[in-house]
Design a protein around this motif. Structure first.
Motif, PDB file in Angstrom:
ATOM      1  N   GLU A 171       0.816  -1.209   0.000  1.00 31.96           N
ATOM      2  CA  GLU A 171       0.000   0.000   0.000  1.00 31.96           C
ATOM      3  C   GLU A 171       0.853   1.264   0.000  1.00 31.96           C
ATOM      4  OE1 GLU A 171      -3.171   0.352  -0.519  1.00 31.96           O
ATOM      5  OE2 GLU A 171      -3.433  -1.815  -0.700  1.00 31.96           O
ATOM      6  N   GLN A 175       0.708   4.065  -2.883  1.00 37.77           N
ATOM      7  CA  GLN A 175       0.484   5.473  -2.562  1.00 37.77           C
ATOM      8  C   GLN A 175       1.611   6.355  -3.083  1.00 37.77           C
ATOM      9  OE1 GLN A 175      -0.559   6.283   1.513  1.00 37.77           O
ATOM     10  NE2 GLN A 175      -2.072   4.643   1.607  1.00 37.77           N
ATOM     11  N   HIS A 183      -6.289  -5.919  -3.651  1.00 35.65           N
ATOM     12  CA  HIS A 183      -5.621  -6.704  -2.606  1.00 35.65           C
ATOM     13  C   HIS A 183      -6.449  -7.912  -2.231  1.00 35.65           C
ATOM     14  CE1 HIS A 183      -4.726  -7.177   1.931  1.00 35.65           C
ATOM     15  NE2 HIS A 183      -3.825  -7.851   1.248  1.00 35.65           N
ATOM     16  N   LEU A 321      -6.487   3.570   4.227  1.00 34.71           N
ATOM     17  CA  LEU A 321      -7.085   2.286   3.883  1.00 34.71           C
ATOM     18  C   LEU A 321      -8.408   2.059   4.601  1.00 34.71           C
ATOM     19  CD1 LEU A 321      -3.949  -0.068   4.072  1.00 34.71           C
ATOM     20  CD2 LEU A 321      -5.232   0.557   2.015  1.00 34.71           C
TER      21      LEU A 321
END
Length: 326
Positions: A171, A175, A183, A321
């Motif tokens: 992640e 980003q 995922h 998230l």
């Protein structure tokens, strides 16, 4: 003519003896029984092997047995919870990834303890990283190619579970690059690796010792390692920082030696010194390199500072998230 100096000397010695005796009386005897060392991973995992190596050396140093207990679950928080609830006498310790403190308090809201208040971080024992690998069918051979492909088409990556290092590394990678990948969380790194090998998913950030044999056999393609420094096991695989020309991109994790909060300072100091001596020993570092781990052995002050910095680094990732597990 020597009576006064002799009397003064005798008085000084007596005070020194009393002072020493008083200090010895105040310092708790340690250890007085076997030490439990809790580990949140199953037997055979890199953190478990590290803990057992440390336990063996700590036993030799302290002259008391150190028994490793595996308590996997809740992102390794089950083991940390046992440590947090134990008597703060140095006879119950834990080896945990830093995510127990930096990430899990945000991810597992129903934990019975506060890892940031109920645990003392005595030392960073070692640091570890992840390797970004993809199935050959994807056709990508570099991290830059993966970024381009993930921006243009649907791709899926695997991890060993929500909130684990492989998930977090992926992640942060996404980003930082603006790429998009779906995922799928598996129940541990072994099934996640199997999924990438079978082509069920495209890629994954996984432990280097786990995936490297498959890379060597041509079954997986290694794109990068997540640390700022190359892997000792795979020196030809570039770092993400180099592959993406981003010097600040360092996605490393740490293994912490932990104890219950309010551990008496003399015991904390003894364990800090033991960790430093053990984890910096040349033979220990050599054995850790075989697991793609780097021995550190920092003191408590450095460990707490590192945890604080890592918490600040990971909190925005977890909040973006919106990750929360029961």
């Amino acid at each position: 003519m020597y009576r006064q100096p002799l009397r003064a000397l005798a008085t000084g010695l007596a005070l020194a003896v009393l002072s020493t005796g008083g200090a010895q009386a105040q310092a708790p005897a340690y250890p007085t029984k076997p030490i439990r060392l809790l580990v949140g991973s199953p037997p055979g995992a890199p953190s478990d092997i590290t803990a057992r190596l440390f336990a063996d050396r700590l036993s030799q140093r302290l002259g008391q047995s150190v028994v490793v207990e595996n308590r996997p679950g809740a992102g390794t928080s089950l083991a940390a919870g046992v440590v947090a609830a134990a008597e703060p006498d140095g006879h119950t310790l834990g080896v945990s990834p830093d995510t127990v403190v930096t990430v899990n308090p945000l991810v597992y809201p129903k934990l019975s303890f506060d890892a940031r208040k109920d645990l003392m971080n005595l030392s960073v024992l070692a640091s570890f990283t992840q390797m970004l690998v993809c199935h050959p069918k994807t056709g990508v051979k570099t991290a830059a190619e993966l970024v381009a492909r993930a921006k243009a088409s649907r791709m899926i990556y695997a991890s060993g579970g929500a909130g684990v290092p492989g998930h977090l590394a992926a992640e942060m990678f996404l980003q930082n690059t603006g790429a998009r990948m779906e995922h799928i969380a598996y129940r541990g790194p072994a099934p996640a690796t199997t999924a990438v090998l079978a082509g069920e998913v495209d890629c994954g950030f996984l432990a280097t010792p786990t995936v490297l044999p498959h890379v060597t056999a041509g079954k997986l393609v290694a794109l990068a390692v997540s640390s700022a420094e190359p892997s000792a096991l795979a020196p030809d695989v570039p770092t993400l920082a180099k592959a993406l020309n981003d010097p600040k991109l360092d996605i490393s994790f740490r293994l912490l030696l932990q104890a219950p909060a309010n551990l008496p300072p003399p015991i904390a100091a003894a364990l800090e010194q033991a960790a430093g001596a053990i984890m910096t020993a040349p033979d220990v570092r050599t054995r850790l390199q075989a697991l793609d781990l780097r021995g550190v052995g920092s003191n408590r002050q450095a460990a707490e500072a590192q945890v604080k910095a890592d918490t600040a680094r990971w909190e925005p990732v977890v909040k973006q998230l919106n990750l929360s597990l029961d």
